[in-house]
Design a protein around this motif. Structure first.
Motif, PDB file in Angstrom:
ATOM      1  N   ASN A 242      -2.733  -1.745  11.073  1.00 28.16           N
ATOM      2  CA  ASN A 242      -4.129  -1.638  10.658  1.00 28.16           C
ATOM      3  C   ASN A 242      -4.323  -1.800   9.157  1.00 28.16           C
ATOM      4  OD1 ASN A 242      -4.992  -1.248  13.258  1.00 28.16           O
ATOM      5  ND2 ASN A 242      -5.128   0.974  13.092  1.00 28.16           N
ATOM      6  N   LEU A 243      -3.318  -2.305   8.481  1.00 32.71           N
ATOM      7  CA  LEU A 243      -3.378  -2.425   7.034  1.00 32.71           C
ATOM      8  C   LEU A 243      -3.550  -3.865   6.577  1.00 32.71           C
ATOM      9  CD1 LEU A 243      -0.447  -0.036   6.072  1.00 32.71           C
ATOM     10  CD2 LEU A 243      -2.884   0.396   5.714  1.00 32.71           C
ATOM     11  N   CYS A 244      -4.361  -4.045   5.545  1.00 33.84           N
ATOM     12  CA  CYS A 244      -4.370  -5.271   4.753  1.00 33.84           C
ATOM     13  C   CYS A 244      -3.248  -5.097   3.736  1.00 33.84           C
ATOM     14  CB  CYS A 244      -5.717  -5.447   4.069  1.00 33.84           C
ATOM     15  SG  CYS A 244      -5.711  -6.619   2.694  1.00 33.84           S
ATOM     16  N   MET A 245      -2.313  -6.043   3.698  1.00 37.12           N
ATOM     17  CA  MET A 245      -1.164  -5.939   2.799  1.00 37.12           C
ATOM     18  C   MET A 245      -1.200  -7.038   1.747  1.00 37.12           C
ATOM     19  SD  MET A 245       0.450  -3.303   3.937  1.00 37.12           S
ATOM     20  CE  MET A 245       1.934  -3.448   2.927  1.00 37.12           C
ATOM     21  N   ALA A 246      -0.670  -6.731   0.573  1.00 36.75           N
ATOM     22  CA  ALA A 246      -0.726  -7.696  -0.517  1.00 36.75           C
ATOM     23  C   ALA A 246       0.489  -7.571  -1.421  1.00 36.75           C
ATOM     24  CB  ALA A 246      -1.992  -7.477  -1.334  1.00 36.75           C
ATOM     25  N   TRP A 247       0.768  -8.642  -2.112  1.00 34.90           N
ATOM     26  CA  TRP A 247       1.739  -8.656  -3.206  1.00 34.90           C
ATOM     27  C   TRP A 247       0.986  -8.946  -4.505  1.00 34.90           C
ATOM     28  CZ3 TRP A 247       6.617  -7.036  -2.832  1.00 34.90           C
ATOM     29  CH2 TRP A 247       7.244  -7.054  -1.586  1.00 34.90           C
TER      30      TRP A 247
ATOM     31  N   CYS B 232      -9.445  -9.492   3.899  1.00 36.54           N
ATOM     32  CA  CYS B 232      -8.240  -9.039   3.183  1.00 36.54           C
ATOM     33  C   CYS B 232      -7.932 -10.010   2.051  1.00 36.54           C
ATOM     34  CB  CYS B 232      -7.078  -8.956   4.173  1.00 36.54           C
ATOM     35  SG  CYS B 232      -5.517  -8.388   3.466  1.00 36.54           S
ATOM     36  N   ARG B 233      -8.247  -9.591   0.830  1.00 32.97           N
ATOM     37  CA  ARG B 233      -8.000 -10.409  -0.354  1.00 32.97           C
ATOM     38  C   ARG B 233      -7.556  -9.514  -1.488  1.00 32.97           C
ATOM     39  NH1 ARG B 233      -8.093 -13.824   2.856  1.00 32.97           N
ATOM     40  NH2 ARG B 233      -9.376 -15.721   2.938  1.00 32.97           N
ATOM     41  N   THR B 234      -6.972 -10.093  -2.532  1.00 32.74           N
ATOM     42  CA  THR B 234      -6.449  -9.273  -3.623  1.00 32.74           C
ATOM     43  C   THR B 234      -7.551  -8.624  -4.445  1.00 32.74           C
ATOM     44  OG1 THR B 234      -6.246 -11.242  -5.007  1.00 32.74           O
ATOM     45  CG2 THR B 234      -4.277 -10.527  -3.814  1.00 32.74           C
ATOM     46  N   ARG B 235      -8.785  -9.053  -4.274  1.00 27.44           N
ATOM     47  CA  ARG B 235      -9.862  -8.434  -5.036  1.00 27.44           C
ATOM     48  C   ARG B 235     -10.277  -7.083  -4.436  1.00 27.44           C
ATOM     49  NH1 ARG B 235     -12.316 -12.888  -2.640  1.00 27.44           N
ATOM     50  NH2 ARG B 235     -13.731 -12.406  -0.924  1.00 27.44           N
ATOM     51  N   LEU B 236      -9.737  -6.749  -3.269  1.00 22.67           N
ATOM     52  CA  LEU B 236     -10.027  -5.449  -2.675  1.00 22.67           C
ATOM     53  C   LEU B 236      -9.445  -4.320  -3.526  1.00 22.67           C
ATOM     54  CD1 LEU B 236      -9.256  -5.926   1.136  1.00 22.67           C
ATOM     55  CD2 LEU B 236     -11.484  -5.909   0.005  1.00 22.67           C
TER      56      LEU B 236
ATOM     57  N   CYS C 143       4.083  -4.333  -3.940  1.00 23.23           N
ATOM     58  CA  CYS C 143       3.312  -4.469  -2.717  1.00 23.23           C
ATOM     59  C   CYS C 143       2.234  -3.387  -2.709  1.00 23.23           C
ATOM     60  CB  CYS C 143       4.175  -4.401  -1.468  1.00 23.23           C
ATOM     61  SG  CYS C 143       4.907  -2.800  -1.113  1.00 23.23           S
ATOM     62  N   ALA C 144       1.162  -3.686  -2.016  1.00 20.04           N
ATOM     63  CA  ALA C 144       0.021  -2.785  -1.967  1.00 20.04           C
ATOM     64  C   ALA C 144      -0.586  -2.825  -0.581  1.00 20.04           C
ATOM     65  CB  ALA C 144      -1.011  -3.176  -3.015  1.00 20.04           C
ATOM     66  N   ALA C 145      -1.249  -1.734  -0.216  1.00 27.75           N
ATOM     67  CA  ALA C 145      -1.841  -1.620   1.107  1.00 27.75           C
ATOM     68  C   ALA C 145      -3.247  -1.055   1.040  1.00 27.75           C
ATOM     69  CB  ALA C 145      -0.973  -0.720   1.991  1.00 27.75           C
ATOM     70  N   ALA C 146      -4.083  -1.559   1.933  1.00 29.63           N
ATOM     71  CA  ALA C 146      -5.443  -1.047   2.057  1.00 29.63           C
ATOM     72  C   ALA C 146      -5.790  -0.949   3.534  1.00 29.63           C
ATOM     73  CB  ALA C 146      -6.431  -1.966   1.354  1.00 29.63           C
ATOM     74  N   PRO C 147      -6.425   0.131   3.940  1.00 30.35           N
ATOM     75  CA  PRO C 147      -6.816   0.250   5.352  1.00 30.35           C
ATOM     76  C   PRO C 147      -7.764  -0.862   5.752  1.00 30.35           C
ATOM     77  CG  PRO C 147      -7.015   2.350   4.219  1.00 30.35           C
ATOM     78  CD  PRO C 147      -6.797   1.311   3.171  1.00 30.35           C
TER      79      PRO C 147
ATOM     80  N   GLY D 115      -2.821 -11.480  10.558  1.00 33.46           N
ATOM     81  CA  GLY D 115      -1.898 -12.502  10.106  1.00 33.46           C
ATOM     82  C   GLY D 115      -2.510 -13.588   9.249  1.00 33.46           C
ATOM     83  N   SER D 116      -3.796 -13.475   8.935  1.00 31.24           N
ATOM     84  CA  SER D 116      -4.415 -14.453   8.035  1.00 31.24           C
ATOM     85  C   SER D 116      -3.901 -14.233   6.618  1.00 31.24           C
ATOM     86  CB  SER D 116      -5.936 -14.301   8.057  1.00 31.24           C
ATOM     87  OG  SER D 116      -6.435 -14.568   9.349  1.00 31.24           O
ATOM     88  N   THR D 117      -3.609 -15.326   5.938  1.00 37.37           N
ATOM     89  CA  THR D 117      -3.001 -15.231   4.618  1.00 37.37           C
ATOM     90  C   THR D 117      -3.857 -15.896   3.547  1.00 37.37           C
ATOM     91  OG1 THR D 117      -1.736 -17.263   4.968  1.00 37.37           O
ATOM     92  CG2 THR D 117      -0.666 -15.196   5.576  1.00 37.37           C
ATOM     93  N   SER D 118      -3.628 -15.475   2.310  1.00 35.45           N
ATOM     94  CA  SER D 118      -4.232 -16.134   1.159  1.00 35.45           C
ATOM     95  C   SER D 118      -3.228 -16.092   0.021  1.00 35.45           C
ATOM     96  CB  SER D 118      -5.540 -15.450   0.752  1.00 35.45           C
ATOM     97  OG  SER D 118      -5.292 -14.157   0.215  1.00 35.45           O
ATOM     98  N   TYR D 119      -3.330 -17.068  -0.881  1.00 37.89           N
ATOM     99  CA  TYR D 119      -2.373 -17.185  -1.985  1.00 37.89           C
ATOM    100  C   TYR D 119      -3.085 -17.515  -3.296  1.00 37.89           C
ATOM    101  CZ  TYR D 119       1.101 -17.565   1.731  1.00 37.89           C
ATOM    102  OH  TYR D 119       1.886 -17.322   2.834  1.00 37.89           O
TER     103      TYR D 119
END
Length: 125
Positions: free
Chosen positions: A31-36, A106-110, A95-99, A55-59
């Motif tokens: 249930n997590l949005c995950m990021a690097w 799910c993007r790094t601006r979260l 790495c970082a996580a957001a519910p 499983g959707s990704t962004s870079y």
């Protein structure tokens, strides 16, 4: 609160590869949005990649075509495969996580409330 532990950093020559891992605990990982993210000395932290619970990704443009983010929900683990590394990829990687929130992409601006301690990646020319 999610606990995150990164591993897999190291020193490599330009053109080489590394795979980072991030083990998560303390939350329903699927249930997590995950990021690097990464931060180089003297520079601001920047988002590298994200992967949603689906499983959707962004870079970031700087890593597109070279880095691949993935997740294994059975192992509660996030990965970052880094190929064709460049000296400018040298940084501490976090790495970082957001519910997951319905309707929020799910993007790094979260806002990411949970962070790992970081793993150093050094690329020499």
């Amino acid at each position: 609160q999610v606990q995150l532990v990164e591993s897999g950093g190291g020193s490599v020559q330009a053109g080489g590869s590394l795979r980072l891992s991030c083990a998560a605990s303390g939350y329903t990982y699927s249930n997590l949005c995950m990021a690097w993210f990464r931060q180089a000395p003297g520079k601001e932290r920047e988002g590298v990649a994200t992967i949603s619970r689906y499983g959707s990704t962004s870079y970031a443009d700087a890593v597109k075509g070279r880095f691949t983010i993935s997740r294994d929900n059975a192992k509660n683990t996030l990965y970052l495969q880094m190929n064709s590394l460049k000296p400018e990829d040298t940084a501490m990687y976090y790495c970082a996580a957001a519910p997951w929130v319905p309707g929020v992409i799910c993007r790094t601006r979260l806002s990411f409330p949970s962070w790992g301690q970081g793993t150093q990646v050094t690329v020499s020319s």
